[in-house]
Design a protein around this motif. Structure first.
Motif, short mmCIF file in Angstrom:
data_model
loop_
_atom_site.label_atom_id
_atom_site.label_comp_id
_atom_site.label_asym_id
_atom_site.label_seq_id
_atom_site.Cartn_x
_atom_site.Cartn_y
_atom_site.Cartn_z
N TYR A 211 -6.72 -2.78 -6.15
CA TYR A 211 -5.61 -1.91 -6.53
C TYR A 211 -5.02 -2.39 -7.85
N LEU B 136 1.22 2.18 -7.32
CA LEU B 136 0.03 1.57 -6.73
C LEU B 136 -1.13 2.54 -6.84
N LEU C 215 -4.13 6.26 2.32
CA LEU C 215 -3.29 5.69 1.26
C LEU C 215 -1.89 6.23 1.49
N ASP C 216 -0.89 5.45 1.14
CA ASP C 216 0.49 5.92 1.27
C ASP C 216 0.71 7.17 0.41
N THR D 258 0.91 6.40 -3.18
CA THR D 258 -0.23 5.67 -3.78
C THR D 258 -1.21 6.69 -4.36
N HIS E 264 0.58 -0.45 4.77
CA HIS E 264 1.43 -0.93 3.67
C HIS E 264 1.07 -2.36 3.23
N GLN E 265 -0.19 -2.75 3.39
CA GLN E 265 -0.54 -4.15 3.18
C GLN E 265 -0.16 -4.69 1.79
N VAL E 266 -0.52 -3.95 0.76
CA VAL E 266 -0.27 -4.47 -0.59
C VAL E 266 1.24 -4.58 -0.84
N LYS E 267 1.97 -3.56 -0.41
CA LYS E 267 3.43 -3.59 -0.61
C LYS E 267 4.06 -4.77 0.14
#
Ligand code: URA
Length: 244
Positions: free
Chosen positions: A136, A211, A105-106, A109, A195-198
């Protein structure tokens, strides 16, 4: 841990399952100094198992659910120039060697992160092509509407992959805080790219400001865990994740 003796011998003694059974039946195996001849007998963590007089080291695999706090990194490699603490440091008191996060996770996040010392499981869950749905909760700067829901469902073409249909459920849209509009949503994605969701929200003109991951496959973050807290999972709780 309560595992069958033949399984223990193949996991820790380097024998195939059928060789393990034969070794037990021929009296080569002792539990706590007594010869046992039943390969299906259950072995405890505290038992001493010997094969041909040699003691087996039973390294128990551990599986934890962590509520990752903000500001912690979850990569297994040190990040040059970033002295931030690593999530593994939160597990010092466990005294377990070889723990690592399954995926990452970032740094900013929060939420569900699985931590284990079971390299095989970690590998199985992170090999390219292995997909486990992840949900998320995102707070974003901007206004989310039906066209964003459709865009997430359609998928986005990125330079490294095309996202599979993702489910976006808007829970709040356009709430103004200090003159800025924010929205919140729940999003379920199929892959787990960097960073997929971002990157997906950026495609609909929104910047992710918070997130939190709440599910991975059938595993749901225990909301009783405060950031930085974790709990041990039973291997069976991870089975569902493995089977997908
Ligand atoms: N997607 C992101 O952008 N960041 C994460 O930490 C996880 C998924």
């Amino acid at each position: 841990m309560l595992e069958r003796l033949d399984k223990i011998l193949s996991n820790y003694g380097g024998l195939s399952r059928s060789d393990a059974k034969t070794a037990v039946k021929s009296g080569r195996v002792k539990i706590n100094d007594s010869i046992v001849k039943d390969p299906s007998i259950k072995v405890k963590d505290t038992d001493e198992v010997t094969l041909d007089g040699k003691k087996l080291t039973l390294t128990r695999y551990r599986y934890y659910m962590l509520n990752k706090p903000k500001g912690y990194i979850s990569s297994t490699e040190p990040e040059p120039g970033d002295e931030s603490p690593n999530v593994i440091g939160l597990f010092k008191a466990e005294g377990v060697k070889g723990l690592f996060p399954v995926g990452r996770l970032d740094k900013d996040t929060t939420g569900l992160l699985l931590i284990t010392n079971d390299g095989e499981l970690g590998h199985r869950l992170t090999v390219p092509g292995k997909h486990v749905d992840k949900t998320y909760i995102a707070k974003v700067k901007g206004v989310l509407n039906e066209s964003a829901v459709e865009a997430f469902l359609k998928g986005f073409e990125f330079k490294d992959f095309v996202s599979a249909p993702a489910k976006l459920e808007i829970t709040d849209s356009g709430t103004v805080e200090d003159g800025v509009e924010f929205s919140t949503a729940r999003v379920t994605i199929h892959e787990g790219k960097f960073h997929q969701v971002k990157r997906m929200f950026a495609r609909v003109g929104c910047e992710v400001v918070e997130l939190k991951r709440i599910t991975m496959g059938n595993i749901r973050l225990d909301e009783g865990l405060k950031p930085g807290e974790y709990k041990e999972l039973k291997p069976e709780e991870l089975d569902a994740l493995n089977m997908e």
